[in-house]
Design an enzyme around this catalytic site. Structure first.
Site, PDB file in Angstrom:
ATOM      1  CG  HIS A  89      -3.197   1.197  -2.216  1.00 29.01           C
ATOM      2  ND1 HIS A  89      -1.842   1.138  -2.406  1.00 29.01           N
ATOM      3  CD2 HIS A  89      -3.739   0.405  -3.172  1.00 29.01           C
ATOM      4  CE1 HIS A  89      -1.570   0.330  -3.421  1.00 29.01           C
ATOM      5  NE2 HIS A  89      -2.704  -0.126  -3.907  1.00 29.01           N
TER       6      HIS A  89
ATOM      7  CG  LEU B 127      -1.814  -1.241   1.351  1.00 27.40           C
ATOM      8  CD1 LEU B 127      -2.689  -1.130   2.603  1.00 27.40           C
ATOM      9  CD2 LEU B 127      -2.683  -1.425   0.118  1.00 27.40           C
TER      10      LEU B 127
ATOM     11  CB  VAL C  77      -2.470   9.883  -4.515  1.00 20.98           C
ATOM     12  CG1 VAL C  77      -1.415  10.457  -3.580  1.00 20.98           C
ATOM     13  CG2 VAL C  77      -3.856   9.992  -3.891  1.00 20.98           C
TER      14      VAL C  77
ATOM     15  CD  GLN D 290     -10.032   8.739 -13.570  1.00 21.29           C
ATOM     16  OE1 GLN D 290     -11.094   8.287 -13.132  1.00 21.29           O
ATOM     17  NE2 GLN D 290      -9.761   8.819 -14.854  1.00 21.29           N
TER      18      GLN D 290
ATOM     19  CG  MET E  10       2.024   7.940  -5.064  1.00 16.95           C
ATOM     20  SD  MET E  10       1.653   7.976  -3.318  1.00 16.95           S
ATOM     21  CE  MET E  10       2.485   9.496  -2.899  1.00 16.95           C
ATOM     22  CB  SER E  11       2.240   2.682  -9.439  1.00 12.53           C
ATOM     23  OG  SER E  11       2.293   1.311  -9.797  1.00 12.53           O
ATOM     24  CB  SER E  12       2.293  -1.583  -5.904  1.00  6.83           C
ATOM     25  OG  SER E  12       1.127  -1.232  -5.202  1.00  6.83           O
TER      26      SER E  12
HETATM   27  P1  AMP Z   1      -3.903  -2.023  -6.753  1.00  5.85           P
HETATM   28  O1  AMP Z   1      -3.433  -2.449  -5.398  1.00  5.85           O
HETATM   29  O2  AMP Z   1      -2.819  -1.549  -7.653  1.00  5.85           O
HETATM   30  O3  AMP Z   1      -4.824  -3.034  -7.391  1.00  5.85           O
HETATM   31  O4  AMP Z   1      -4.795  -0.730  -6.507  1.00  5.85           O
HETATM   32  C1  AMP Z   1      -5.911  -0.776  -5.659  1.00  5.85           C
HETATM   33  C2  AMP Z   1      -6.739   0.443  -5.881  1.00  5.85           C
HETATM   34  O5  AMP Z   1      -5.978   1.605  -5.570  1.00  5.85           O
HETATM   35  C3  AMP Z   1      -7.228   0.595  -7.331  1.00  5.85           C
HETATM   36  O6  AMP Z   1      -8.579   1.032  -7.335  1.00  5.85           O
HETATM   37  C4  AMP Z   1      -6.298   1.630  -7.871  1.00  5.85           C
HETATM   38  O7  AMP Z   1      -6.846   2.382  -8.935  1.00  5.85           O
HETATM   39  C5  AMP Z   1      -6.076   2.509  -6.658  1.00  5.85           C
HETATM   40  N1  AMP Z   1      -4.841   3.275  -6.807  1.00  5.85           N
HETATM   41  C6  AMP Z   1      -3.612   2.801  -7.102  1.00  5.85           C
HETATM   42  N2  AMP Z   1      -2.722   3.797  -7.225  1.00  5.85           N
HETATM   43  C7  AMP Z   1      -3.404   4.944  -7.017  1.00  5.85           C
HETATM   44  C8  AMP Z   1      -3.047   6.333  -7.013  1.00  5.85           C
HETATM   45  N3  AMP Z   1      -1.803   6.747  -7.259  1.00  5.85           N
HETATM   46  N4  AMP Z   1      -4.027   7.222  -6.763  1.00  5.85           N
HETATM   47  C9  AMP Z   1      -5.290   6.833  -6.519  1.00  5.85           C
HETATM   48  N5  AMP Z   1      -5.685   5.546  -6.502  1.00  5.85           N
HETATM   49  C10 AMP Z   1      -4.762   4.617  -6.745  1.00  5.85           C
END
Ligand code: AMP
Length: 276
Positions: free
Chosen positions: A34, A30, A172, A144, A180-182
């Site tokens: 998230h 996270l 975000v 989004q 942001m991304s994992s």
């Molecule tokens: P994930 O763990 O990558 O499957 O993401 C879980 C949720 O968090 C999904 O609905 C994603 O779109 C959301 N999410 C991931 N990164 C962001 C971010 N930078 N800003 C907003 N929501 C995010």
């Protein structure tokens, strides 16, 4: 905060909730993106459930399922002050031997991510339908950041009459604009610096739009031009599409989605921006 794994545990925890329930589906590892979803759920719902499940059926064979970053202990510490329940099923619980039922959304899954990752959305919609059935939330929160995923989930929710409100939260970003991304942890320092070019290219196209440009190809060209200025960026697609159908546009009339997928080495990043 309670943490559960099996469906029986989940159902008994769910029965103990009075009032509204918000679900935030995640694959863990996270970050602030998230957490923004979880905080929004906290504001709007009496109970907040976070699911953590790295869903194998949405990864293609050559994708990063086995390497997908995980840190459950850290995740639980981050969620603890914000959620009532965390559900962490195993792949065997979600897809036991003999599993054979799938949820498939048609047209809106075909372009963009769907065309580059065939089968991806079938895995996403199936697992989200199962999360909805398990948790039975009143509201579910998505980012989004995954714009097409949000559109696909909205379509599925309407089509299958899930009595659930889909809430889509803004992207975000890091201070320099990178969404942001994992998966950002895969980037080496040089790639990490280069990756800001995604947001720069989106903003350059947005500026054209704000100056009155409505020719979608001109905006795609602008994004390609800015991305091409970064030697480490290998563009997979660049799109200016209708916000609802995600079909490529010639002329922008209503709401539109600028989006892209770009490789830095083996790491694939996506980003997007809504116009209008
Ligand atoms: P994930 O763990 O990558 O499957 O993401 C879980 C949720 O968090 C999904 O609905 C994603 O779109 C959301 N999410 C991931 N990164 C962001 C971010 N930078 N800003 C907003 N929501 C995010």
């Amino acid at each position: 905060m309670r943490s559960v794994k099996t469906l029986d545990e989940l159902h008994s925890a769910r029965l103990s909730f009075d009032g509204t329930v918000g679900l935030v589906p995640t694959m863990g590892f996270l970050h602030e993106g998230h957490l923004s979803l979880i905080r929004r759920a906290r504001e709007e719902c009496d109970h907040v459930v976070v699911s953590i499940f790295v869903n194998p059926t949405q990864f293609r064979k050559n994708e990063d399922l086995s390497k997908y970053p995980r840190d459950i202990e850290r995740d639980l510490n981050l969620i603890e002050p914000l959620a009532d329940l965390v559900w962490m099923p195993t792949a065997e619980i979600m897809y036991p031997q003999g599993y054979q039922t799938w949820v498939e959304v048609e047209a809106v899954t075909k372009p963009l991510e769907g065309s580059m990752r065939p089968g991806h959305f079938k895995g996403v919609t199936t697992v989200v339908a199962k999360l909805f059935n398990g948790v039975q939330p009143h509201k579910a929160y998505f980012g989004q950041k995954d714009a097409q995923q949000a559109a696909v989930i909205r379509q599925m929710t309407r089509d299958l009459n899930f009595p659930i409100e889909i809430v889509v939260c803004p992207i975000v970003r890091e201070a320099d604009g990178l969404a942001m991304s994992s998966r950002n942890v895969y980037l080496d320092p040089e790639q990490r610096k280069a990756a800001t070019v995604l947001f720069q290219s989106l903003n350059a196209a947005k500026e054209l739009y704000e100056n009155g440009e409505r020719d979608a190809e001109k905006l795609r060209e602008k994004m390609r031009e800015v991305l091409a200025s970064e030697p480490l960026a290998e563009v997979q697609y660049v799109s200016c599409a209708d916000y609802d159908t995600l079909e490529e546009l010639d002329v922008i009339k209503g709401k539109a989605l600028l989006s892209m997928a770009v490789f830095f080495g083996k790491t694939r990043l996506i980003d997007n921006l809504v116009l209008g």
